[in-house]
Scaffold this motif. Structure first.
Motif, short mmCIF file in Angstrom:
data_model
loop_
_atom_site.label_atom_id
_atom_site.label_comp_id
_atom_site.label_asym_id
_atom_site.label_seq_id
_atom_site.Cartn_x
_atom_site.Cartn_y
_atom_site.Cartn_z
N GLN A 13 0.83 -1.20 0.00
CA GLN A 13 0.00 0.00 0.00
C GLN A 13 0.86 1.25 0.00
O GLN A 13 2.01 1.23 0.46
CB GLN A 13 -0.91 0.00 1.22
CG GLN A 13 -1.97 -1.09 1.20
CD GLN A 13 -2.96 -0.95 2.33
OE1 GLN A 13 -2.72 -0.28 3.32
NE2 GLN A 13 -4.11 -1.60 2.18
N PRO A 86 2.56 5.33 -5.40
CA PRO A 86 2.10 4.62 -6.61
C PRO A 86 3.06 4.78 -7.79
O PRO A 86 3.22 3.84 -8.58
CB PRO A 86 0.74 5.27 -6.88
CG PRO A 86 0.26 5.70 -5.54
CD PRO A 86 1.49 6.13 -4.80
N THR A 89 5.73 2.16 -8.69
CA THR A 89 5.37 0.89 -9.32
C THR A 89 6.18 0.67 -10.59
O THR A 89 6.22 1.52 -11.48
CB THR A 89 3.86 0.89 -9.66
OG1 THR A 89 3.11 0.95 -8.45
CG2 THR A 89 3.48 -0.36 -10.43
N THR A 119 4.57 -3.31 -6.93
CA THR A 119 3.32 -2.62 -7.20
C THR A 119 2.87 -1.89 -5.93
O THR A 119 2.73 -2.52 -4.88
CB THR A 119 2.22 -3.59 -7.65
OG1 THR A 119 2.67 -4.30 -8.82
CG2 THR A 119 0.93 -2.85 -7.97
N SER A 121 -0.13 0.14 -4.49
CA SER A 121 -1.54 0.42 -4.77
C SER A 121 -2.38 0.13 -3.54
O SER A 121 -2.06 -0.77 -2.76
CB SER A 121 -2.02 -0.45 -5.94
OG SER A 121 -3.40 -0.26 -6.15
N SER A 122 -3.45 0.89 -3.41
CA SER A 122 -4.39 0.64 -2.31
C SER A 122 -5.52 -0.26 -2.79
O SER A 122 -6.40 -0.60 -1.99
CB SER A 122 -4.94 1.97 -1.79
OG SER A 122 -5.52 2.71 -2.84
#
Length: 122
Positions: A13, A86, A89, A119, A121-122
């Motif tokens: 996250q 993010p 990534t 990666t 990401s939430s």
């Protein structure tokens, strides 16, 4: 011959941390300058961090300075990634160079790993 092998990628996250490791399946990294690069979809491979032998200066891309730390010992190179975003990534690659010239450019490196996906990401 040096053969980098990366591990430690995954899904995290935003704001989280990951540690990437790189070892050689062939000869050790002694005598080589070590770098981490990354490549996001549709973008060129870019320098992330690099370091010479133990005790030498580390170099970082401006985008990761203060968040990522490269370290190394006789057998392993590690990239500690904190406060991930993010935009971090990408596929991350470990690379070894016989020379310490132009180490922020991919062309300076002689040996590359297969890469590990990170990666954020939430």
């Amino acid at each position: 011959q040096v053969q980098p092998v990366e591990s430690g990628g995954g899904l995290v996250q935003p704001g989280g941390s990951l540690t990437l490791s790189c070892v050689s399946s062939g000869r050790t990294f002694v005598g080589h300058y070590m770098g981490w690069f990354r490549q996001a979809p549709g973008k060129e491979r870019e320098f992330v961090a690099g370091r010479g032998w133990i005790g030498s200066t580390s170099y970082y891309a401006d985008s990761v300075k203060g968040r990522f730390t490269i370290s190394r010992d006789y057998a392993k190179v590690t990239l500690q990634m904190n406060s991930l975003k993010p935009e971090d990534t990408a596929v991350y690659y470990c690379a070894a160079a016989r020379s310490s010239s132009s180490v922020t450019t991919a062309a300076a490196y002689d040996y590359w790993g297969q890469g590990t996906q990170v990666t954020v990401s939430s």
